[in-house]
Design an enzyme around this catalytic site. Sequence first.
Site, mmCIF file in Angstrom:
data_model
loop_
_atom_site.group_PDB
_atom_site.id
_atom_site.type_symbol
_atom_site.label_atom_id
_atom_site.label_comp_id
_atom_site.label_asym_id
_atom_site.label_seq_id
_atom_site.Cartn_x
_atom_site.Cartn_y
_atom_site.Cartn_z
ATOM 1 N N LYS A 267 32.725 46.603 88.202
ATOM 2 C CA LYS A 267 33.220 47.222 87.224
ATOM 3 C C LYS A 267 34.965 47.035 87.216
ATOM 4 O O LYS A 267 35.350 47.124 88.455
ATOM 5 C CB LYS A 267 33.033 48.773 87.308
ATOM 6 C CG LYS A 267 33.120 49.674 86.198
ATOM 7 C CD LYS A 267 32.731 50.959 86.417
ATOM 8 C CE LYS A 267 33.117 52.094 85.446
ATOM 9 N NZ LYS A 267 32.407 53.334 85.782
ATOM 10 N N SER B 214 29.547 55.273 81.789
ATOM 11 C CA SER B 214 30.683 54.301 81.731
ATOM 12 C C SER B 214 30.499 52.967 82.216
ATOM 13 O O SER B 214 31.433 51.777 81.990
ATOM 14 C CB SER B 214 31.908 54.834 82.078
ATOM 15 O OG SER B 214 32.099 55.013 83.522
ATOM 16 N N SER C 243 28.111 58.309 85.270
ATOM 17 C CA SER C 243 28.250 56.793 84.768
ATOM 18 C C SER C 243 27.610 55.646 85.366
ATOM 19 O O SER C 243 27.870 54.461 85.165
ATOM 20 C CB SER C 243 29.899 56.565 84.649
ATOM 21 O OG SER C 243 30.394 57.482 84.016
#
Lengths: 477, 68
Positions: A80, A155, A179
């Site tokens: 990420k 997320s 997330s």
Amino acid sequence: MTGLAYLTVAEGAELLRTRKLSPVEWTRALLERITSIDSNYNAFLVVTADKALAQAKAAEVEIAKGQWRGPMHGVPYAAKDIFDIEGMATTCHSKIRKDHRATSDAFVVKKLHEAGAVLLGKVALHEFATGGPAFDLPWPPARNPWNRDIHPGGSSSGSGAALAAGMAPAALGTDTGGSVRNPATCCGIVGMKPTYGAVSLAGVFPLTYSLDHVGPMTRTVEDNAIFFHALAGHDPEDPTTAKRETPDCLKDLKSGLKGVRIGVIEHFYKEDAEADPDQVRAIEQAVVLLQQLGASVKTIRLSPLALWTDCNRTIHQAESYAIHERDVQERPEDFAALTRNRLLPGAFVSAAKYIRAQQLRGALCREFAEAMRDLDAVVTLSSLLLPCRIDDPAAIARTYDQQCRLVFNVTGTPAISVPTGFTDSGVPLAMQIAGRAFDEPMVYRVAQAYCEAAGTCIGADGKTQPRLVATTRTAAE
Amino acid sequence: MSDASKNPETVRLLAERHGLSKALKLFPDGVKAAAERGLKPLGELPKGTTSINSPAPIFNPARFVSEK
């Protein structure tokens, strides 16, 4: 070699160790697949092809010399874009961070490098790990491989999309209110939020100080346990990490559920909030299966879900605002609308309200610990609702808190999202399994037993794979 | 306190006090909605939790000694 797209970490590691597969071959196949299909899914912000092939080649040479480092050696993964990687921007998917350059690697990236893992690139997220799938940022939002029109969850949206689309077998995520587990739920993969302090946060751009967790994301439970092991451990640079040995999550992984005591937190989705009937049906079937597998199951009660939500959101708002205050004041127009709307409330949270939320957090943690005294694990829903359309910001805002994940960010205890099947229209369903602090082995054990029996994880067989939109056929297929 | 978010003048004063003049000018509805959320009181605390209970993170001076 066919089937490299959906090769698991465990299978791949064994093939690499026995030199039946080259890390270069695996990496090249995935890079080709990313080139072929990712323009439809936007999972990757940056593909580090040259670096990946160099790391894969180095792994190949070492393994050939008999210097196998362990199960992540030569295994590709994605990060990420909130993890620092030396020389690269940690954009956090934000215009505000476009010109940033990291001067060192995040602790977990260093650990993966030492384990011999191969970085494929950095993947999309919701801006600063909050907000939602935004169309007013320099990069488009990641798309759900099961259906491009529905929310992939976030997320850690790019991580979920990359895994479900067979572009990476493992991906790093972060989780402050769900997330890691939300994209796991929406994309039909496995996402673990470990115990707070089990995995270092050093070199990870913070969303909050006390709710953030780094979490492994994979397609199977076994892969997740392997990946977790490579990440976990004390970091002298991160005072929040625990000085304790990481428990062996693989030893009892396949020990079954005989004698395991499981609590079901049913009131979250049957009384406290309205849940989608498909989600409820799937978890009810899962609970029956857990019993059939030998677990003793009982319903338990905690405080109402709304109180957990209040606690998480107040701490989240206050701490994230403390991080972003100057930018929100000076350049609010540079945030995506969804992000700005999540950050702004923190300006209005009083110090007294924040302290009371922390007092509430203490009470809720004690309540959970008490409930776990005669239990080994609990199960509850992950998302209460099905993912909404990706281009409907009102629905995204409305459904943001319709979930049970943030409960375990409040307690800091481990929780995993595992797939429980699909709706008739092919939307993934999921539930959470949670446990006591630092008892990741039990959470993985329950998750493994369930997923193995239910057969709900994405597999190489093609039965549980999304039908992707590809421009060309690649070696990975 | 939550009623304050319903008064536009109070929201303006609070926003300006928090340095949000630019945000208020550009995104008045966003700031108003944020005030509503931020000023909303917490739900009822569980029995036995009062304003004199210790918060979850407790200050520990020894931590700073052992950090390095």
